[in-house]
Design a protein around this motif. Sequence first.
Motif, PDB file in Angstrom:
ATOM      1  N   VAL A 164       4.769  41.066  -6.585  1.00 11.76           N
ATOM      2  CA  VAL A 164       5.339  42.348  -6.177  1.00 11.76           C
ATOM      3  C   VAL A 164       5.934  43.077  -7.376  1.00 11.76           C
ATOM      4  O   VAL A 164       5.723  44.273  -7.570  1.00 11.76           O
ATOM      5  CB  VAL A 164       6.401  42.152  -5.073  1.00 11.76           C
ATOM      6  N   GLU A 165       6.657  42.349  -8.193  1.00 12.45           N
ATOM      7  CA  GLU A 165       7.312  42.972  -9.340  1.00 12.45           C
ATOM      8  C   GLU A 165       6.305  43.678 -10.248  1.00 12.45           C
ATOM      9  O   GLU A 165       6.560  44.785 -10.742  1.00 12.45           O
ATOM     10  CB  GLU A 165       8.093  41.919 -10.139  1.00 12.45           C
ATOM     11  N   TYR A 166       5.157  43.061 -10.442  1.00  3.67           N
ATOM     12  CA  TYR A 166       4.142  43.655 -11.325  1.00  3.67           C
ATOM     13  C   TYR A 166       3.751  45.056 -10.870  1.00  3.67           C
ATOM     14  O   TYR A 166       3.608  45.973 -11.673  1.00  3.67           O
ATOM     15  CB  TYR A 166       2.904  42.750 -11.374  1.00  3.67           C
ATOM     16  N   PHE A 167       3.570  45.217  -9.563  1.00  5.55           N
ATOM     17  CA  PHE A 167       3.176  46.525  -9.040  1.00  5.55           C
ATOM     18  C   PHE A 167       4.360  47.489  -9.037  1.00  5.55           C
ATOM     19  O   PHE A 167       4.218  48.667  -9.370  1.00  5.55           O
ATOM     20  CB  PHE A 167       2.577  46.377  -7.639  1.00  5.55           C
ATOM     21  N   GLY A 168       5.521  46.978  -8.678  1.00  5.00           N
ATOM     22  CA  GLY A 168       6.700  47.831  -8.658  1.00  5.00           C
ATOM     23  C   GLY A 168       7.016  48.429 -10.015  1.00  5.00           C
ATOM     24  O   GLY A 168       7.494  49.563 -10.115  1.00  5.00           O
ATOM     25  N   GLN A 214      17.578  42.840 -14.390  1.00  5.31           N
ATOM     26  CA  GLN A 214      17.266  41.833 -15.413  1.00  5.31           C
ATOM     27  C   GLN A 214      17.466  40.428 -14.876  1.00  5.31           C
ATOM     28  O   GLN A 214      16.749  39.502 -15.247  1.00  5.31           O
ATOM     29  CB  GLN A 214      18.185  42.021 -16.627  1.00  5.31           C
ATOM     30  N   ASN A 215      18.456  40.296 -14.015  1.00  4.58           N
ATOM     31  CA  ASN A 215      18.861  38.945 -13.607  1.00  4.58           C
ATOM     32  C   ASN A 215      19.084  38.851 -12.098  1.00  4.58           C
ATOM     33  O   ASN A 215      19.826  38.004 -11.636  1.00  4.58           O
ATOM     34  CB  ASN A 215      20.153  38.560 -14.359  1.00  4.58           C
ATOM     35  N   GLY A 216      18.404  39.711 -11.345  1.00  2.00           N
ATOM     36  CA  GLY A 216      18.617  39.750  -9.897  1.00  2.00           C
ATOM     37  C   GLY A 216      17.802  38.729  -9.145  1.00  2.00           C
ATOM     38  O   GLY A 216      17.092  39.068  -8.188  1.00  2.00           O
ATOM     39  N   TRP A 217      17.928  37.462  -9.537  1.00  2.00           N
ATOM     40  CA  TRP A 217      17.123  36.401  -8.943  1.00  2.00           C
ATOM     41  C   TRP A 217      17.660  35.990  -7.574  1.00  2.00           C
ATOM     42  O   TRP A 217      18.864  35.900  -7.361  1.00  2.00           O
ATOM     43  CB  TRP A 217      17.104  35.178  -9.864  1.00  2.00           C
ATOM     44  N   VAL A 218      16.719  35.714  -6.681  1.00  2.00           N
ATOM     45  CA  VAL A 218      17.042  35.241  -5.336  1.00  2.00           C
ATOM     46  C   VAL A 218      16.182  34.010  -5.058  1.00  2.00           C
ATOM     47  O   VAL A 218      14.998  33.982  -5.387  1.00  2.00           O
ATOM     48  CB  VAL A 218      16.762  36.333  -4.284  1.00  2.00           C
ATOM     49  N   GLN A 219      16.783  33.002  -4.449  1.00  2.00           N
ATOM     50  CA  GLN A 219      16.052  31.761  -4.168  1.00  2.00           C
ATOM     51  C   GLN A 219      15.042  31.979  -3.051  1.00  2.00           C
ATOM     52  O   GLN A 219      15.358  32.558  -2.018  1.00  2.00           O
ATOM     53  CB  GLN A 219      17.026  30.656  -3.789  1.00  2.00           C
ATOM     54  N   SER A 257      13.318  25.245  -6.335  1.00  2.00           N
ATOM     55  CA  SER A 257      13.592  25.876  -7.629  1.00  2.00           C
ATOM     56  C   SER A 257      12.880  27.213  -7.774  1.00  2.00           C
ATOM     57  O   SER A 257      13.004  27.880  -8.793  1.00  2.00           O
ATOM     58  CB  SER A 257      13.150  24.946  -8.767  1.00  2.00           C
ATOM     59  N   ARG A 258      12.134  27.604  -6.754  1.00  2.00           N
ATOM     60  CA  ARG A 258      11.361  28.852  -6.801  1.00  2.00           C
ATOM     61  C   ARG A 258      12.281  30.044  -6.562  1.00  2.00           C
ATOM     62  O   ARG A 258      12.954  30.126  -5.532  1.00  2.00           O
ATOM     63  CB  ARG A 258      10.257  28.808  -5.747  1.00  2.00           C
ATOM     64  N   CYS A 259      12.329  30.949  -7.532  1.00  2.00           N
ATOM     65  CA  CYS A 259      13.157  32.142  -7.422  1.00  2.00           C
ATOM     66  C   CYS A 259      12.288  33.382  -7.598  1.00  2.00           C
ATOM     67  O   CYS A 259      11.271  33.352  -8.289  1.00  2.00           O
ATOM     68  CB  CYS A 259      14.239  32.161  -8.502  1.00  2.00           C
ATOM     69  N   VAL A 260      12.693  34.461  -6.972  1.00  2.00           N
ATOM     70  CA  VAL A 260      12.008  35.739  -7.137  1.00  2.00           C
ATOM     71  C   VAL A 260      13.050  36.781  -7.520  1.00  2.00           C
ATOM     72  O   VAL A 260      14.237  36.641  -7.241  1.00  2.00           O
ATOM     73  CB  VAL A 260      11.277  36.167  -5.845  1.00  2.00           C
TER      74      VAL A 260
END
Length: 747
Positions: free
Chosen positions: A485-489, A499-504, A508-511
Amino acid sequence: MSIIIGFPRIGEHRELKKALESFWSGKSSQNDLQNVAKELRKKHWSYQKNLELVSVNDFSLYDNVLDLAYMLGAIPKRFQQYDGLEQYFGMARGLKDSLACEMTKWFNTNYHYVVPELSRTDSYKINPTKIENEFKEAKALGYQPKINLIGLFTFVALSKIIDDTDFEIIFEKIKNAYFELLDTIKTFDSNLTIQFEEPIFTKGEDKRFYDKIKDIYNQIAAKGFKTIVITYFEHSTEATEILCETNIEGIGLDFIYGEKNLSSLPKIAQSGKTLYAGIIDGRNIWVANLENKLKTLEKFSQYLPKNKIILNTSCSLLHTPFGKDSEIKMDKEILSWLSFAREKITELEILESVFRNGISPSIKEKWEKNISINQNRKVSTKINDKATQERLKQPIKTQRESAFKDRIKLQHKALDYPILPTTTIGSFPQTPELRALRQSFKKGEIDSSVYEKGIEEYIKDCVAFQEEIGLDVLVHGEPERNDMVEYFGEQLKGFVFSQNGWVQSYGSRCVKPPIIFGDVSRPAPMTLKWITYAQSLSSKILKGMLTGPVTILNWSFVRDDLQRSDVCKQIALAIADEINDLQNAGIKIIQVDEAAFKEGYPLRKENIKTYEEWALYCFKASVSVAKATTQIHTHMCYSEFNDIIKTIEDLDADVISIETARSGNELLKIFADVGYSHEVGPGVYDIHSPRIPTKEEIIKQIRLLLEVLPKEQLWINPDCGLKTRKWEEVKPSLKNLVEATKEIRNN
């Protein structure tokens, strides 16, 4: 007084992810992992120090549902020969000779839970060590804990009964273990609060267990706990009415995504219970309009005295990023509109202060700043794009130019693929070298020529490998993409990225979800360059790979000032433009992934039709530009399809690939039952586990599939993309997949 339902556990800089992956790869010890976890808990509790209670047992090394299964002794037989973390992680990830438990989405979120397996023949022996250790840690640090526990009803309802045992029997067995666990927890402290999370209640009345709610929670309350039952993600009016008749202390309701919960206030007031009011959004990242929140709370206080209202987040903050301190590159105006987990705690504290005491001098500046931010966002010129708005007013094509039965004949002739064609879902391993290359380019440490040369080399190797093992339809491997998703966004107007808005997502997989702040459009082609380069390397067909509009929407943080359906339509038109460019450049198969189509479904049955209508409209608006000879594939993850099979048919994709590897052919049977005519690619092996499937295993899986659908209708592929796997796992697995398919074809 205020609390939060739970806090993110992955860490401000994904410390838990790094510790887990180091432990799994044998680079660090169990003590190293547990020390990282302990430090994270300590840090996360410190942010809750001004709240009435801190959350204990919201932390997990993998997943809270898995934690509870482990604590109750609900261990599948294939893992009972193991113990400790090997057993725990084995259930989540699989072991050499033992398939992992299934994973599926946590209600309508992008978080995945590990599905417990329950059986009449199992005996349940509790293991309360985790809760006890974390409770003692919090107490030793001077905090007053509340223990977070998934409710009995939610746990059993979300579990998989693996034999033909009646629900009643299983429920009774689990209830006994659950009560034994509670009796042990009771020994920790004489003044104990337990937050029982029952989101299953928001799905409406369930005849399997609704008649048990009153009795069970009266029994729990009788144990002497301060008992709070929390629901979230929707309204739970039916269950709330029952809970009002119990002896529990408090009821937590979601007033962000469950507006109808307002109707329960008179009953709660009459019952004398405390309302835990989910007033701060735990799922989205926009600054709260505290003026409006205060007005809502004043309405609540017309029913209940203020000392009977505890301010709360709408759900666990697990679904939001950690905090904004690391966001130094984002547009300052847009950043000011955002609120992550730490900021949401501050919002709770401000709102709490004003609700109880009015606007004091110490809080005035913060209150006025919040008002100013919300006013500025409303009138910002960054949000509106007139060209996009005008395009939506024009007629939009939502039907392919010919029926499937006619299209598929043309496609078979043009594409000439064999019976049981083999392919992959799209992505190939994201190696450390590849990630480093992208990072160096983003940081300006290398120029575009060096970056593009590296991407070209990866694609060459990827295509060569697929040709070498004999896959029928190839992919370019997506080395240029950080996230589907990020690639298209990053290439669409109206999106911004943290930069650091990671969500589990799981384990260990984060998006890092994109943030949709304004009107969406596509300024230029997004995937054309790399897929046409890949196609130039092979005479075999290369699939173009796109993410669908509904998935882009559901895996993003979406603006809250426009209907989600309207945002999705904007994205759909951008994807349609991309499909048209791809087919005009000679790309004959285009996959439009809708991995998150199902997770966007409303929890309440009465709301499903509306969602299906606009989600279906948006998918068809994106793909109907395709010519009859352009084959459209789609992919769906972690879905139970029984209830949406008609909608899947209506998508009218030529080929759909789905995840079935952890469930044999059970998910596929519904396609046969309804006479599904389009082609299907059920996953024949589980990519979420590091284990390598043997050729014999895959042969067995293909034969199971052939018991359900004819070979002319089936594609053979892994059950999801391969980006999280290592090449040393992928190469032998895909080689076995191709060899197994050839053996089936020849027999």
